[in-house]
Structure formats: C-alpha cells, structure tokens
Design an enzyme around this catalytic site. Sequence first.
Site, PDB file in Angstrom:
ATOM      1  N   TYR A 100       0.797  -1.227   0.000  1.00 20.46           N
ATOM      2  CA  TYR A 100       0.000   0.000   0.000  1.00 20.46           C
ATOM      3  C   TYR A 100       0.836   1.287   0.000  1.00 20.46           C
ATOM      4  O   TYR A 100       0.301   2.363   0.186  1.00 20.46           O
ATOM      5  CB  TYR A 100      -0.957   0.018   1.199  1.00 20.46           C
ATOM      6  CG  TYR A 100      -2.041  -1.042   1.156  1.00 20.46           C
ATOM      7  CD1 TYR A 100      -2.266  -1.814   0.027  1.00 20.46           C
ATOM      8  CD2 TYR A 100      -2.859  -1.266   2.255  1.00 20.46           C
ATOM      9  CE1 TYR A 100      -3.254  -2.788  -0.008  1.00 20.46           C
ATOM     10  CE2 TYR A 100      -3.857  -2.236   2.231  1.00 20.46           C
ATOM     11  CZ  TYR A 100      -4.040  -2.991   1.094  1.00 20.46           C
ATOM     12  OH  TYR A 100      -5.019  -3.947   1.079  1.00 20.46           O
ATOM     13  N   LYS A 156       2.901 -14.919   3.685  1.00 23.10           N
ATOM     14  CA  LYS A 156       2.933 -15.811   2.520  1.00 23.10           C
ATOM     15  C   LYS A 156       4.399 -16.045   2.195  1.00 23.10           C
ATOM     16  O   LYS A 156       4.857 -15.872   1.054  1.00 23.10           O
ATOM     17  CB  LYS A 156       2.172 -15.165   1.357  1.00 23.10           C
ATOM     18  CG  LYS A 156       1.905 -16.096   0.195  1.00 23.10           C
ATOM     19  CD  LYS A 156       0.826 -17.126   0.490  1.00 23.10           C
ATOM     20  CE  LYS A 156       0.717 -18.098  -0.668  1.00 23.10           C
ATOM     21  NZ  LYS A 156      -0.269 -19.159  -0.416  1.00 23.10           N
ATOM     22  N   ASP A 199      -3.570 -17.670   3.271  1.00 27.90           N
ATOM     23  CA  ASP A 199      -4.710 -18.433   2.740  1.00 27.90           C
ATOM     24  C   ASP A 199      -5.206 -19.429   3.785  1.00 27.90           C
ATOM     25  O   ASP A 199      -6.404 -19.553   4.022  1.00 27.90           O
ATOM     26  CB  ASP A 199      -4.359 -19.105   1.404  1.00 27.90           C
ATOM     27  CG  ASP A 199      -2.978 -19.752   1.389  1.00 27.90           C
ATOM     28  OD1 ASP A 199      -2.220 -19.586   2.366  1.00 27.90           O
ATOM     29  OD2 ASP A 199      -2.662 -20.431   0.396  1.00 27.90           O
ATOM     30  N   ASP A 244      -5.789  -5.915   6.246  1.00 27.91           N
ATOM     31  CA  ASP A 244      -6.938  -5.275   5.627  1.00 27.91           C
ATOM     32  C   ASP A 244      -7.978  -6.329   5.255  1.00 27.91           C
ATOM     33  O   ASP A 244      -9.168  -6.229   5.595  1.00 27.91           O
ATOM     34  CB  ASP A 244      -6.445  -4.521   4.374  1.00 27.91           C
ATOM     35  CG  ASP A 244      -7.505  -3.664   3.726  1.00 27.91           C
ATOM     36  OD1 ASP A 244      -8.587  -3.513   4.314  1.00 27.91           O
ATOM     37  OD2 ASP A 244      -7.240  -3.148   2.614  1.00 27.91           O
ATOM     38  N   ASP A 303     -11.956  -7.602   7.241  1.00 31.41           N
ATOM     39  CA  ASP A 303     -13.288  -7.667   6.637  1.00 31.41           C
ATOM     40  C   ASP A 303     -13.858  -9.087   6.753  1.00 31.41           C
ATOM     41  O   ASP A 303     -15.047  -9.279   7.027  1.00 31.41           O
ATOM     42  CB  ASP A 303     -13.247  -7.261   5.154  1.00 31.41           C
ATOM     43  CG  ASP A 303     -13.325  -5.751   4.930  1.00 31.41           C
ATOM     44  OD1 ASP A 303     -12.697  -5.014   5.711  1.00 31.41           O
ATOM     45  OD2 ASP A 303     -14.005  -5.311   3.976  1.00 31.41           O
TER      46      ASP A 303
HETATM   47 MG    MG Z   1     -10.335  -2.346   4.392  1.00 30.91          MG
END
Ligand code: MG
Length: 346
Positions: A135, A182, A215, A239, A243
């Site tokens: 990001y 990962k 994963d 992030d 969710d």
């Molecule tokens: Mg978000």
Amino acid sequence: MHEVAVIPGDGIGPEITEAAQRVVEAAGVAIRWHEVQAGEAARATSGEALPGAALATIRRLRVALKAPLLAGRRTGGITVTNEGGPRRYPSINSALRRELGLFVNVRPVRGFATLSGAYAAMDVIIFREITEDIYIGEEREPEPGCAEAVKRITRAATERLARFACEYALGRGRRLITAVHKANVLHLTDGLFLETVRRVVEARPPLEFSEEAVDAACYRLVKEPQRFDVLACPNQYGDILSDLAAGLVGSLGLAPGANLGAEAAMFEPVHGAAPDIAGRGIANPVAMVLSAVLLLEHLGEGAAAARIRRAVEAVLARGRVLTPDLGGSATTDELTAALCAALQSV
Ligand code: MG
Ligand code: NAI
C-alpha cells in the site's frame, strides 16, 4: 471536558457519526467535538480533500473519531501540500495515517451472543501494520498491458508492530500471537515479516508464537476461529482478514478499529463509506459506536466504555432492533435510540 476531533466523513459517515456522538452523550461522557472536514466534503468547500487545517486540529488534540472516507479509483491518489510537502499518497486514508504518524491499526473482532451464531465465541485482535507493504502506492506501468507494484517490508516497522502487539496482548491477558504471511512464495518480504515477528514474540514469555500462511489463516478463521487470539499482519493481509472476520461475526457494520502512533490516536470502523446505502438512514452504527468505545478507553473513560459495550451486547442479543445488514428492518436512528435506552439499564 475532553476535546476530540471528529471527521464526519463521506457516504454513511455523517449518519453513523451522529449516532456515535448521541450514544457517548447518553453514557454521560462530556466531550467537546471539534469537527474537521476531510474527504468529499472538504473537496467541495476548499478544493482539497485533506486540508492542512484538518491535520493541524488532529495533531493539536491528539485524538480523533473518524468516519469512513471515499477512497476509490474515482477519487485517485492525494497530494499533501502543507508542512514540507508535497507528499503523494495512494488514498486519503493512507495520507491521514501517515501524516499523523500512526503505525498500527488495532481491530478487535468479537462475536455477539445469538447474533453471531457459530461465531459467537470468536474473539480475535487483528494488528495491521499501516505504513508499508504493497500500500505504499509505488506502482508503475513499464509498458502497456503490464503493471507492477512495489511491496516494501522493513525490519524496523515490523518490529514496531510486533512489540506493540506484544505489549497490548500482555496488558489484556492474551497469550498467542500468530504471524500471518505468505513467506513460502514471498521469501524476502513476507519472510522478513515472519522472522521479525517470531523473534520479538519468542523473546516475550509467556507469550506464545505461531504462524499461518494467509490463505490457510482465512480457512482456519472460518473453520476454527477459536484457534486464533492475536493476529500480527502486514498491511494488506490485515486489511483483508479484518473484513473477513467482521463478516463472520455478522456484518462489517460491527467491527471497530484504532489507528495508533506516538503522537496521535484515530478511531474508525473497519468498513468503508458504503455508498450503496448512504443517505437512506439504514447504516449500522455499531462499528462506529464501538470505535467510540475504544476512544473512551483511550481517554481513560473505561467505565463509560464498558457500559456502552454492554448496551450494544444487550440490544444485539435481544435481536428486536437490528439494521438490514443484520437481517432486521430497523433504521440507524431506531438502533441508536435502542442503544441509548439500553444504557439506562446496564
Ligand atoms: Mg479495508
Ligand atoms: P464498504 O465497507 O464501504 O462496503 C462494503 C459492503 O458493506 C457494502 O455492501 C456496504 O453497504 C456494507 N456496509 C459497510 N458498512 C456498513 C454499515 N455500517 N452498515 C451496513 N452496511 C455496511 O466497502 P466498499 O464498498 O469497498 O468501499 C466504499 C468506499 O469506501 C470506497 O471509496 C472505499 O475506498 C472506501 N473505504 C474507506 C475506508 C475508510 O475510510 N477507512 C475503508 C474501506 C473502504
């Protein structure tokens, strides 16, 4: 009287901000809110999405309640011109976090009795690093039809995140810190993240360290959520996992968060501006109310914070006043009124 900056935000932001302020007031905490414009509202009046005055107010007060801001492809990146700028950021949220020196996003996700069904006992805290990873916005297009992005992980930022997660975990009786990565594919970047978190946690008994590929972490969170306690994540996995975790306990509208740094603290829900339901009065205010609870704890108003949390739990468990995202038909206003009423009896 506490002095707190408030960003009413975009989309459903103003609706849920008003709700959270009402609940805090009903809990009897005196706060003078200093409204700060950022996002589309600021762009409309001043031409700038993140005016210098907004940053200056938050820096001065050191604590803010923030509603979501539109940050999609349509709004593009953002350039901060004040105070030694220009500095370019990929989104207004990353600009705010970076400009205020916030480096960790703490996202507790707890299940609710009855409402969360099989996930009622879920109780994880996600620590998301928020200064680097993919990001940072270093993207380029070396040739048409080919685009690249830089993923940056540093030992310094990862150590800072891991140390913070350790202190937080120890202070709350948590035991297990799981690094999410990962590293089997991203040997250098995620490998550095994984080994850095491992070293910091293993030096802090009685904390225990574990690791999970991202994963597998998603799968295990769905299948065996009780296996997780504290998750230490690089920016992007944190992030995404937050969710997912919010969805498991019932809705994005239930998950609060805190962005913390040495100089300031900014509290905001995990979810975004929800333009699909904005202006209809049906947004779930709970994530914003619980973000205000984290803010109250930060201000030393632990008793009021605990009362609001109990009121939220009571109203959700009763299941009579729920917004559409939770399967009900109540409005934001009705759920907020139910929370204020419940405060009288918890
Ligand atoms: Mg978000
Ligand atoms: P979103 O989180 O806004 O919405 C995803 C889905 O969840 C939508 O169906 C929405 O209606 C629902 N939802 C979210 N919060 C809800 C609530 N409180 N009550 C009921 N339903 C709720 O994510 P999306 O659609 O990807 O992003 C919309 C905008 O928000 C974009 O511009 C995005 O960049 C921005 N955003 C801002 C964030 C922030 O300010 N921290 C975080 C995430 C997204």
